[in-house]
Design a protein around this motif. Structure first.
Motif, PDB file in Angstrom:
ATOM      1  N   LYS A  98     -33.260  33.208  30.088  1.00  0.00           N
ATOM      2  CA  LYS A  98     -32.901  31.819  29.792  1.00  0.00           C
ATOM      3  C   LYS A  98     -33.460  30.824  30.810  1.00  0.00           C
ATOM      4  O   LYS A  98     -33.704  29.666  30.474  1.00  0.00           O
ATOM      5  N   PHE A  99     -33.654  31.281  32.064  1.00  0.00           N
ATOM      6  CA  PHE A  99     -33.971  30.339  33.138  1.00  0.00           C
ATOM      7  C   PHE A  99     -35.148  30.819  33.982  1.00  0.00           C
ATOM      8  O   PHE A  99     -35.488  32.009  33.987  1.00  0.00           O
ATOM      9  N   ASN A 121     -34.560  25.527  32.347  1.00  0.00           N
ATOM     10  CA  ASN A 121     -34.331  26.253  31.113  1.00  0.00           C
ATOM     11  C   ASN A 121     -35.690  26.623  30.538  1.00  0.00           C
ATOM     12  O   ASN A 121     -36.596  25.793  30.513  1.00  0.00           O
TER      13      ASN A 121
END
Length: 337
Positions: A98-99, A121
Motif C-alpha cells: 500500500k505504501f 500511498n
C-alpha cells in the motif's frame, strides 16, 4: 565527462579514518585508513533499487557511524567507533503493498532516535505524509508534520537547535512549490503548525539549508524563472513564526541549474551547483549581499562527478559548515572551492 545524478556519503572520524558510502547494485562501504589509503569494501545489501532517495548515513559526536535505508521496511545500520564492522537491524515495518517511503532521515541524540520520512500511498505518487518517529525512554511516538504535495518528490532539510529539529521542505500552494518550516518541541513531543516562508508562485526544486554560528540561516534552491531554473538564494534570522528575510536574490539566470549547495568556510560562503553537466561556483564574503562571478571547476570538465553528503569529526574540518559537496566519481577529493 559530466555530472552523474547520484549522491554518496563521505564520513570522517576524529582520528581521520574515512568511509565512503555509495551505491553499486546495493549499499557499499569503502573504508580508508587515517592516512587516506583505501583498505577494504563491503556491500551490505544486494539491491539495485537502493539509492540516495531511500537511504541516509551520518555519524554522532562519538565517532559512531549509523544510517537507515528502506528495503521493504526501514533498516538501521551502525558502525561502532574504533571499528569498521557493520551491524544491521530492522527498525520500522510497513505495508509495502500500500505504501512506499522516500528520503528517510535518522538522527540520534544521546539515547533518543529521530526518524523522518515521506510516506506515499502507492496509488498517489505526488502526495505524501511527512512523518516523524521519536524514540525516547524506550517508547516510540509518531507525529505527522504535514501532508505534502509536490510535482516532483524532493528532499527536506533538518537543522538541529539545542537538540531539537527544525525541518524545511517544499509544499504546493495553488499549484506552486513554496518553502515551509516546522519546529519540534521536545517537551510536548509535538510539531508546530507549518509556517510558509515564500509566496511568489514559482515552482522550486533542490533545497539546501545551513545555519551559521550567528544563528543566520542560508537557504538556496532552484526556482523556475521563464524558460528554465535559476539558483535562488535567501537568508535571514528564524523567529518563532517566520523567517526575517535579509537578502533574497538570484545567483544565476534561468538555465538547467540543479542541486545547489553550500560550503561556509569562516566568513566566506560558497554556493556550488550543476549546470549543463558542469560544476559552477560563486562565493560571497558579505553574508550573501553580493556574489562573485561564476567559475567552472576544471575537474568537472575532465571527470565524471557526483554529489556527496559530508560529515566529519576531524578537528581540521571544523572550519567548514557544509550542506553537501561534489566529488569525483570513484574518488573522495572535493570539488568547487
Amino acid at each position: 565527462m559530466s555530472f552523474i545524478n547520484n549522491c554518496s556519503t563521505i564520513i570522517r572520524r576524529s582520528n581521520k579514518e574515512m568511509f565512503c558510502v555509495h551505491y553499486d547494485s546495493g549499499i557499499v562501504f569503502d573504508y580508508y585508513n587515517e592516512h587516506g589509503n583505501y583498505v577494504s569494501s563491503k556491500k551490505i545489501k544486494e539491491n539495485r533499487f537502493v539509492d540516495f532517495t531511500n537511504s541516509y548515513f551520518t555519524l554522532d559526536k562519538y565517532d559512531n557511524i549509523y544510517g537507515i535505508y528502506n528495503n521493504n521496511g526501514l533498516k538501521m545500520i551502525d558502525v561502532p567507533k574504533y571499528s569498521n564492522s557493520i551491524n544491521e537491524k530492522p527498525i520500522l515495518d510497513y505495508d509495502v503493498n500500500k505504501f512506499n517511503i522516500l528520503f528517510p532521515y535518522i538522527h540520534t541524540v544521546d539515547d533518543s532516535i529521530h526518524i523522518i520520512y515521506h510516506v506515499f500511498n502507492n496509488n498517489s505518487s505526488n502526495s505524501s505524509a511527512l512523518l516523524h518517529h521519536y524514540r525516547h525512554n524506550g517508547l516510540w511516538v509518531e507525529n505527522k508534520i504535514d501532508f505534502v504535495n509536490q510535482v516532483i518528490a524532493d528532499n527536506f532539510i533538518v537543522i538541529w537547535v539545542q537538540n531539537s529539529p527544525i525541518i524545511f521542505y517544499f509544499n504546493l500552494v495553488n499549484g506552486y512549490e513554496e518553502l515551509f518550516f516546522s519546529r519540534f518541541n521536545s517537551s510536548t513531543v509535538t510539531w508546530s503548525n507549518p509556517i510558509q516562508i515564500t509566496n511568489n508562485k514559482k515552482n522550486k526544486l533542490y533545497l539546501s539549508v545551513i545555519k551559521d554560528n550567528m544563528n543566520f540561516y542560508h537557504i538556496v534552491f532552484c526556482e523556475n524563472s521563464g524558460n528554465g531554473y535559476a539558483v535562488k538564494y535567501i537568508n535571514g534570522y528564524l523567529n518563532e513564526n517566520s523567517l526575517d528575510i535579509d537578502t533574497s536574490t538570484y545567483i544565476t539566470g534561468p538555465s538547467t541549474c540543479m542541486y545547489p549547495s553550500f560550503i561556509k568556510e569562516k566568513s566566506k560562503l560558497y554556493i556550488m551547483w550543476v549546470n549543463y553537466g558542469r560544476l559552477h561556483t560563486s562565493y560571497s564574503t558579505d553574508l550573501g549581499k553580493s556574489w562573485s562571478e561564476h567559475t567552472i571547476d576544471d575537474s568537472s570538465l575532465e571527470d565524471d562527478f557526483v554529489r556527496a553528503n559530508f560529515f566529519s569529526n576531524f578537528e581540521s574540518d571544523n572550519i567548514y559548515n557544509v550542506g553537501s559537496v561534489f566529488t569525483i566519481h570513484d574518488d573522495i577529493g572535493l570539488l568547487g572551492f
